[in-house]
Design an enzyme around this catalytic site. Structure first.
Site, PDB file in Angstrom:
ATOM      1  N   ARG A 107       0.651  -0.921  -0.403  1.00 30.48           N
ATOM      2  CA  ARG A 107      -0.414  -0.084  -0.208  1.00 30.48           C
ATOM      3  C   ARG A 107       0.424   1.324   0.105  1.00 30.48           C
ATOM      4  O   ARG A 107       2.248   1.479   0.711  1.00 30.48           O
ATOM      5  CB  ARG A 107      -0.429   0.213   1.068  1.00 30.48           C
ATOM      6  CG  ARG A 107      -1.747  -0.875   1.178  1.00 30.48           C
ATOM      7  CD  ARG A 107      -2.702  -0.224   2.851  1.00 30.48           C
ATOM      8  NE  ARG A 107      -3.784  -1.946   3.021  1.00 30.48           N
ATOM      9  CZ  ARG A 107      -5.007  -1.829   2.371  1.00 30.48           C
ATOM     10  NH1 ARG A 107      -5.385  -0.836   1.280  1.00 30.48           N
ATOM     11  NH2 ARG A 107      -5.543  -2.969   2.510  1.00 30.48           N
ATOM     12  N   LYS A 134      10.971   3.034   7.786  1.00 31.46           N
ATOM     13  CA  LYS A 134      11.509   3.810   8.881  1.00 31.46           C
ATOM     14  C   LYS A 134      12.995   4.312   8.654  1.00 31.46           C
ATOM     15  O   LYS A 134      13.182   4.351   7.599  1.00 31.46           O
ATOM     16  CB  LYS A 134      11.935   2.337   9.783  1.00 31.46           C
ATOM     17  CG  LYS A 134      11.547   3.029  11.583  1.00 31.46           C
ATOM     18  CD  LYS A 134      10.267   3.083  11.669  1.00 31.46           C
ATOM     19  CE  LYS A 134      10.676   3.970  13.213  1.00 31.46           C
ATOM     20  NZ  LYS A 134       9.074   4.038  14.776  1.00 31.46           N
TER      21      LYS A 134
HETATM   22  P1  NAD Z   1      11.509  10.044  23.223  1.00 31.59           P
HETATM   23  O1  NAD Z   1      13.535  10.323  22.232  1.00 31.59           O
HETATM   24  O2  NAD Z   1      10.884  10.704  22.924  1.00 31.59           O
HETATM   25  O3  NAD Z   1      12.139   9.313  24.320  1.00 31.59           O
HETATM   26  C1  NAD Z   1      12.228   7.972  24.964  1.00 31.59           C
HETATM   27  C2  NAD Z   1      13.453   8.246  26.232  1.00 31.59           C
HETATM   28  O4  NAD Z   1      13.734   6.732  26.927  1.00 31.59           O
HETATM   29  C3  NAD Z   1      14.508   9.604  25.987  1.00 31.59           C
HETATM   30  O5  NAD Z   1      13.805   9.942  27.351  1.00 31.59           O
HETATM   31  C4  NAD Z   1      15.465   8.651  27.037  1.00 31.59           C
HETATM   32  O6  NAD Z   1      15.994   9.536  27.484  1.00 31.59           O
HETATM   33  C5  NAD Z   1      15.436   7.490  27.886  1.00 31.59           C
HETATM   34  N1  NAD Z   1      15.589   6.421  27.947  1.00 31.59           N
HETATM   35  C6  NAD Z   1      17.055   6.169  26.757  1.00 31.59           C
HETATM   36  N2  NAD Z   1      17.318   5.047  27.388  1.00 31.59           N
HETATM   37  C7  NAD Z   1      16.596   4.973  28.506  1.00 31.59           C
HETATM   38  C8  NAD Z   1      17.400   3.862  29.375  1.00 31.59           C
HETATM   39  N3  NAD Z   1      18.147   2.718  28.853  1.00 31.59           N
HETATM   40  N4  NAD Z   1      15.877   3.570  30.769  1.00 31.59           N
HETATM   41  C9  NAD Z   1      15.502   4.349  30.700  1.00 31.59           C
HETATM   42  N5  NAD Z   1      15.205   5.079  29.885  1.00 31.59           N
HETATM   43  C10 NAD Z   1      15.814   5.487  29.137  1.00 31.59           C
HETATM   44  O7  NAD Z   1      11.094   8.619  22.313  1.00 31.59           O
HETATM   45  P2  NAD Z   1       9.771   8.072  22.013  1.00 31.59           P
HETATM   46  O8  NAD Z   1       9.192   9.057  20.523  1.00 31.59           O
HETATM   47  O9  NAD Z   1       8.919   8.222  23.302  1.00 31.59           O
HETATM   48  O10 NAD Z   1      10.117   6.918  21.577  1.00 31.59           O
HETATM   49  C11 NAD Z   1      10.179   5.791  22.647  1.00 31.59           C
HETATM   50  C12 NAD Z   1       9.751   4.192  22.175  1.00 31.59           C
HETATM   51  O11 NAD Z   1       8.490   4.349  21.386  1.00 31.59           O
HETATM   52  C13 NAD Z   1      10.137   4.043  20.943  1.00 31.59           C
HETATM   53  O12 NAD Z   1      11.057   2.660  20.688  1.00 31.59           O
HETATM   54  C14 NAD Z   1       9.804   4.614  19.598  1.00 31.59           C
HETATM   55  O13 NAD Z   1      10.430   2.777  18.476  1.00 31.59           O
HETATM   56  C15 NAD Z   1       8.702   3.952  19.923  1.00 31.59           C
HETATM   57  N6  NAD Z   1       7.197   4.565  19.290  1.00 31.59           N
HETATM   58  C16 NAD Z   1       7.078   6.061  19.370  1.00 31.59           C
HETATM   59  C17 NAD Z   1       6.134   6.479  18.649  1.00 31.59           C
HETATM   60  C18 NAD Z   1       6.273   7.842  18.353  1.00 31.59           C
HETATM   61  O14 NAD Z   1       5.480   8.543  18.467  1.00 31.59           O
HETATM   62  N7  NAD Z   1       7.239   9.033  19.046  1.00 31.59           N
HETATM   63  C19 NAD Z   1       5.202   5.330  18.080  1.00 31.59           C
HETATM   64  C20 NAD Z   1       5.243   4.047  18.365  1.00 31.59           C
HETATM   65  C21 NAD Z   1       6.529   3.890  19.319  1.00 31.59           C
END
Ligand code: NAD
Length: 476
Positions: A71, A111
């Site tokens: 898609r 991605k």
């Molecule tokens: P982000 O960068 O906003 O936040 C991630 C946080 O995790 C940061 O504050 C970082 O300091 C913290 N972190 C890093 N390593 C760590 C550890 N070992 N222990 C504890 N905290 C730790 O990123 P996000 O957008 O919130 O994304 C987080 C996860 O969610 C990722 O796997 C991403 O792929 C997934 N995700 C994000 C979205 C989105 O809309 N942003 C959508 C779907 C999935």
């Protein structure tokens, strides 16, 4: 054939996703060759480009992977992290394909990733890297409203999406739909209300639905509903913060929060807003008033709780710590936080795993709404809000006339409410998360051999992608 413990341990992230796919394939009605086509990454682009960094020139490594073109456009976030490599981006792109199918978002998965540390990169350098990356994607036809539409992910947010749309629009001045080239934009740059918190809100809607099934909760030794549930969140970034903030509103108690620099615990409950402020002011999460510091941030994953929400990065629950996890439910807000080896251990312990391809699909769902808004060039609710309010006002007046009683101003206020953009976004998101879970749960119940929710979600998703191919007449 089941993999040995050693084979499971050695799987890379993208191999883990393929492993889950293979585990689900026997429960689908998809022919062999098509299974292979659905599983492989369709396009992989790797690029190195220079950037001026103070008085130096540095080489930046970047990727865009389009996992499935079944898609179009393809869709998926852009990650900024020093861990970015081709395997990681391939894994995340594949997860996007299955995620979009699960929530009926009509996109293929993609991605992007840039190997940089956003925290240690000056803002002006981040901006030039983001703009140059966009230009590289434009050159290869790998960005555009009908081609490939990025969004935020780990290490990126509204600001980066703003730079991307600005660069894309400057390079395509004739294109009337250029704002639909990326989602997660600031609202003032044609973004949509509710996108920033959509992933976290979606996690909470998912958990609220999951916890509503009395029988399922009974098996886990839990009461139905989110009220009173104890929650641990790993990662207080976009997804983790909003999940923690919103789940509290449903009566759950966030007792522990882990960040990269430490973890804090308070059985009375932590306020995510205050914790975030404390981290902003002090530069660390630890030493939060009234809370106990944990020795290591990873200890948070092993604390007693009802719901554990890893919302940081992949591979945080592994064969090394899975046996020590005490949560009853793990909701994968992050992508790939549990390794396949860990999953087997957790399932044996009877822990319910809510898989990433469903749990964090709220982000792409609202991104889809944003894309629709950009293509229609009108804000949701703009045409009907006033009309709805007038209709409701007329109904109240009719009831008053018929009954001879007058409604109080408070009663009138509680009834008259035309839906604005945020109302429609949140209701569309809630409906999506509820319907998707019902489908996954029903699919699992319809085949008693399906061992877990992840396998059910993958199988359902593969069937939906197969249907899209079937509609193209691809079968012999
Ligand atoms: P982000 O960068 O906003 O936040 C991630 C946080 O995790 C940061 O504050 C970082 O300091 C913290 N972190 C890093 N390593 C760590 C550890 N070992 N222990 C504890 N905290 C730790 O990123 P996000 O957008 O919130 O994304 C987080 C996860 O969610 C990722 O796997 C991403 O792929 C997934 N995700 C994000 C979205 C989105 O809309 N942003 C959508 C779907 C999935």
């Amino acid at each position: 054939m089941a993999l040995t413990k050693k084979e499971l341990q050695e799987l890379s992230f993208s191999q883990s996703v393929s492993h889950y796919f293979d585990k689900a394939a026997p429960f689908t009605n998809c022919p062999e060759g098509l299974l292979e086509q659905i599983k492989v990454c369709n396009s992989i682009y790797r690029v190195n480009f220079p950037v001026k960094w103070g008085k130096e020139v540095r080489v930046i490594e970047a990727y865009r992977v389009q996992h499935s073109h079944h898609r179009m456009p393809t869709k998926g976030g852009i990650r900024y992290s020093m861990h970015v490599d081709q395997d990681e981006v391939m894994a995340l792109a594949a997860l996007m394909t299955y995620k979009c199918a699960i929530v009926d978002v009509p996109f293929g998965g993609a991605k992007g990733g840039i190997k940089i540390s956003p925290r240690n990169t000056p803002e002006e350098v981040l901006e030039s890297i983001t703009r140059r990356y966009t230009y590289e994607l434009v050159k290869k036809n790998m960005i555009g409203p009908g081609l490939d539409v990025p969004a935020p992910d780990y290490g990126t947010g509204e600001r980066e999406m703003g730079w991307i749309v600005d660069t894309y629009a400057a390079l395509n001045p004739q294109e009337v739909d250029s704002y639909a080239c990326v989602t997660g934009k600031p609202v003032h740059l044609n973004g949509i209300k509710g996108r920033t918190e959509a992933t976290g809100r979606g996690v909470v809607y998912a958990l609220n639905e999951i916890c509503s099934y009395k029988d399922d909760m009974k098996k886990l030794g839990l009461n139905p509903g989110l009220e009173g549930k104890t929650v641990i969140v790993q990662g207080l970034g976009n997804v983790g913060y909003h999940t923690a903030r919103i789940i509290q509103k449903y009566g759950a108690k966030v007792i522990c929060i882990a960040e990269s620099d430490g973890a804090i615990y308070d059985p009375k409950g932590l306020d995510p807003d205050k914790v975030l402020l404390h981290r902003k002011i002090s530069g660390k999460i630890t030493d939060y008033p009234g809370a106990k510091n944990l020795k290591k941030n990873t200890d948070a994953l092993e604390m007693e709780c009802d719901i554990l929400i890893p919302a940081a990065l992949e591979k945080v629950i592994t064969g090394a710590n899975a046996a020590k996890v005490k949560a009853k439910i793990i909701a994968e807000a992050a992508n790939g936080p549990i390794t396949p080896e860990a999953e087997e251990i957790l399932l044996q312990k009877g822990i319910m795993i809510v898989p990433d391809i469903y749990a964090n699909a709220g982000g792409v769902t609202v991104s889809y709404f944003e894309w629709l808004k950009n293509l229609s060039h009108v804000r949701f609710g703009r045409m009907q809000k006033r009309f709805e309010e007038e209709t409701q006002q007329n109904i109240i007046k009719l009831i008053e006339d018929l009954s001879g009683n007058k409604a109080t101003p408070t009663q009138v206020k509680s009834v008259i409410h035309g839906a604005g953009e945020i109302d429609l976004v949140n209701s569309g998101l809630e409906d999506t998360m509820i319907s998707a879970y019902r489908d996954i749960r029903e699919f699992k119940r319809s085949n008693k051999k399906i061992p877990d929710l992840r396998t059910a979600a993958f199988a359902l998703s593969i069937n939906k992608i197969k249907n899209a191919y079937a509609a193209l007449g691809i079968f012999p």
